[in-house]
Design a protein around this motif. Structure first.
Motif, PDB file in Angstrom:
ATOM      1  N   HIS A   1       0.835  -1.212   0.000  1.00 46.55           N
ATOM      2  CA  HIS A   1       0.000   0.000   0.000  1.00 46.55           C
ATOM      3  C   HIS A   1       0.864   1.255   0.000  1.00 46.55           C
ATOM      4  CE1 HIS A   1      -3.002   2.961   1.233  1.00 46.55           C
ATOM      5  NE2 HIS A   1      -2.191   3.285   2.216  1.00 46.55           N
ATOM      6  N   LEU A   2       1.910   1.267   0.816  1.00 47.42           N
ATOM      7  CA  LEU A   2       2.811   2.416   0.861  1.00 47.42           C
ATOM      8  C   LEU A   2       3.452   2.643  -0.509  1.00 47.42           C
ATOM      9  CD1 LEU A   2       4.551   4.629   2.082  1.00 47.42           C
ATOM     10  CD2 LEU A   2       6.017   2.838   3.065  1.00 47.42           C
ATOM     11  N   ALA A   3       3.956   1.591  -1.114  1.00 58.22           N
ATOM     12  CA  ALA A   3       4.544   1.721  -2.454  1.00 58.22           C
ATOM     13  C   ALA A   3       3.520   2.257  -3.442  1.00 58.22           C
ATOM     14  CB  ALA A   3       5.079   0.365  -2.920  1.00 58.22           C
ATOM     15  N   ASP A   4       2.292   1.775  -3.332  1.00 56.56           N
ATOM     16  CA  ASP A   4       1.246   2.204  -4.250  1.00 56.56           C
ATOM     17  C   ASP A   4       0.881   3.669  -4.024  1.00 56.56           C
ATOM     18  OD1 ASP A   4      -0.686   1.037  -6.314  1.00 56.56           O
ATOM     19  OD2 ASP A   4      -2.074   2.028  -4.946  1.00 56.56           O
ATOM     20  N   PRO A  24      -6.959   7.857 -13.894  1.00 58.68           N
ATOM     21  CA  PRO A  24      -7.833   6.678 -13.832  1.00 58.68           C
ATOM     22  C   PRO A  24      -7.134   5.329 -14.011  1.00 58.68           C
ATOM     23  CG  PRO A  24      -8.054   7.721 -15.971  1.00 58.68           C
ATOM     24  CD  PRO A  24      -7.163   8.622 -15.151  1.00 58.68           C
ATOM     25  N   PHE A  25      -6.207   5.026 -13.119  1.00 64.74           N
ATOM     26  CA  PHE A  25      -5.708   3.660 -13.042  1.00 64.74           C
ATOM     27  C   PHE A  25      -6.797   2.767 -12.462  1.00 64.74           C
ATOM     28  CE2 PHE A  25      -1.762   6.147 -12.860  1.00 64.74           C
ATOM     29  CZ  PHE A  25      -0.996   5.481 -13.802  1.00 64.74           C
ATOM     30  N   LEU A  26      -6.653   1.478 -12.640  1.00 65.66           N
ATOM     31  CA  LEU A  26      -7.599   0.525 -12.080  1.00 65.66           C
ATOM     32  C   LEU A  26      -7.053   0.010 -10.755  1.00 65.66           C
ATOM     33  CD1 LEU A  26     -10.146  -1.220 -12.258  1.00 65.66           C
ATOM     34  CD2 LEU A  26      -8.798  -2.912 -13.536  1.00 65.66           C
ATOM     35  N   TRP A  27      -7.684   0.448  -9.660  1.00 64.20           N
ATOM     36  CA  TRP A  27      -7.310  -0.040  -8.340  1.00 64.20           C
ATOM     37  C   TRP A  27      -8.118  -1.291  -8.030  1.00 64.20           C
ATOM     38  CZ3 TRP A  27      -6.669   5.096  -9.394  1.00 64.20           C
ATOM     39  CH2 TRP A  27      -5.509   5.703  -8.924  1.00 64.20           C
ATOM     40  N   GLU A  28      -7.447  -2.319  -7.542  1.00 66.11           N
ATOM     41  CA  GLU A  28      -8.116  -3.581  -7.242  1.00 66.11           C
ATOM     42  C   GLU A  28      -7.648  -4.133  -5.905  1.00 66.11           C
ATOM     43  OE1 GLU A  28      -9.119  -5.718 -11.439  1.00 66.11           O
ATOM     44  OE2 GLU A  28      -7.048  -5.922 -10.728  1.00 66.11           O
ATOM     45  N   ARG A  29      -8.547  -4.833  -5.222  1.00 67.54           N
ATOM     46  CA  ARG A  29      -8.212  -5.510  -3.968  1.00 67.54           C
ATOM     47  C   ARG A  29      -7.920  -6.983  -4.245  1.00 67.54           C
ATOM     48  NH1 ARG A  29      -9.731  -1.999   0.134  1.00 67.54           N
ATOM     49  NH2 ARG A  29     -11.311  -0.471  -0.502  1.00 67.54           N
ATOM     50  N   THR A  43      -0.343  -1.151  -7.933  1.00 66.82           N
ATOM     51  CA  THR A  43       0.911  -1.900  -7.971  1.00 66.82           C
ATOM     52  C   THR A  43       0.934  -2.968  -6.881  1.00 66.82           C
ATOM     53  OG1 THR A  43       1.989  -0.301  -6.504  1.00 66.82           O
ATOM     54  CG2 THR A  43       2.146   0.097  -8.866  1.00 66.82           C
ATOM     55  N   TYR A  44       1.449  -4.130  -7.238  1.00 63.91           N
ATOM     56  CA  TYR A  44       1.654  -5.221  -6.298  1.00 63.91           C
ATOM     57  C   TYR A  44       3.041  -5.809  -6.521  1.00 63.91           C
ATOM     58  CZ  TYR A  44      -3.353  -5.208  -5.187  1.00 63.91           C
ATOM     59  OH  TYR A  44      -4.608  -4.853  -4.766  1.00 63.91           O
TER      60      TYR A  44
END
Length: 224
Positions: free
Chosen positions: A52-55, A76-81, A91-92
């Motif tokens: 989360h911090l990196a994101d 408008p990036f696509l944020w996903e859980r 980012t992951y």
């Protein structure tokens, strides 16, 4: 409203280097399973909190990187859980790379934001839900994210983490104008972000910072 000394890309890089040194030392003495522990009082794991911090740092870089950034919404990036109670990210990190790979992702995202803070025009404004801000404001937000989420992870892993008082003071001045000024700076930042207590003050159950650009005397910073 006026402020103290400007917050710079060097301040952001300093916060990141301190964080990475602490987290890398923790990674050397822990197992992957340890990083699945809750991060402090958060519902996220230590691994998820670093992601989360990196994101956050990546997203702040994205907001400031456009020549004509939107002032009413995020890029408008696509944020996903990845799971229902986890953070929503763009980012992951690749789990196969382990915790040192995770920290490389953090370092890379922080470097992106620091580079943009150094180079974008001083009069560029970009959207944040807590107020339209400038590169200095996004640097300050990135520092707060770094300091408090490193605290969350350090708490979850059982390692020590106390950032410099001067760094805490600068972001408190920039983003938390209502915070007390005569108290320990790190404890005050934890209090201002709902993570601690101060004598004579109730623990905060909700909080925010104020990202708006303060008036410093330059024409483009005059309130309208």
């Amino acid at each position: 409203m006026t402020t103290g000394p400007r917050i710079t890309a060097d301040d952001l890089q300093h916060a990141l280097r301190l964080s990475l040194a602490t987290l890398r030392a923790a990674a050397a003495g822990t197992t992957p399973a340890d990083w699945e522990r809750p991060a402090g009082t958060l519902t996220w794991s230590c691994w998820e909190t670093v992601e989360h911090l990196a994101d956050d740092l990546f997203a702040y870089a994205a907001q400031t990187g456009l020549e004509a950034p939107p002032l009413d919404k995020e890029v408008p990036f696509l944020w996903e859980r990845r799971r229902a109670d986890g953070p929503a990210n763009v980012t992951y990190a690749d789990p196969a790379a382990g915790t040192f790979g995770l920290l490389q992702v953090l370092e890379a995202c922080g470097a992106m934001l620091a580079a943009l803070v150094r180079t974008v025009p001083a009069d560029r404004r970009s959207y944040h839900c807590f107020g339209v801000s400038d590169a200095e404001g996004f640097a300050a937000m990135g520092i707060v994210e770094t300091l408090v989420h490193t605290h969350d992870v350090a708490t979850g892993l059982g390692v020590a983490w106390t950032p410099p008082a001067g760094l805490c003071d600068r972001v408190l001045t920039r983003l938390f104008p209502d915070a007390p000024t005569d108290t320990d700076r790190w404890r005050t930042l934890l209090w201002a972000t709902g993570r601690g207590e101060l004598p004579g003050r109730e623990r905060l159950t909700s909080w925010r910072w104020f990202a708006e650009v303060p008036y410093r005397g330059e024409e483009f910073d005059r309130p309208v």
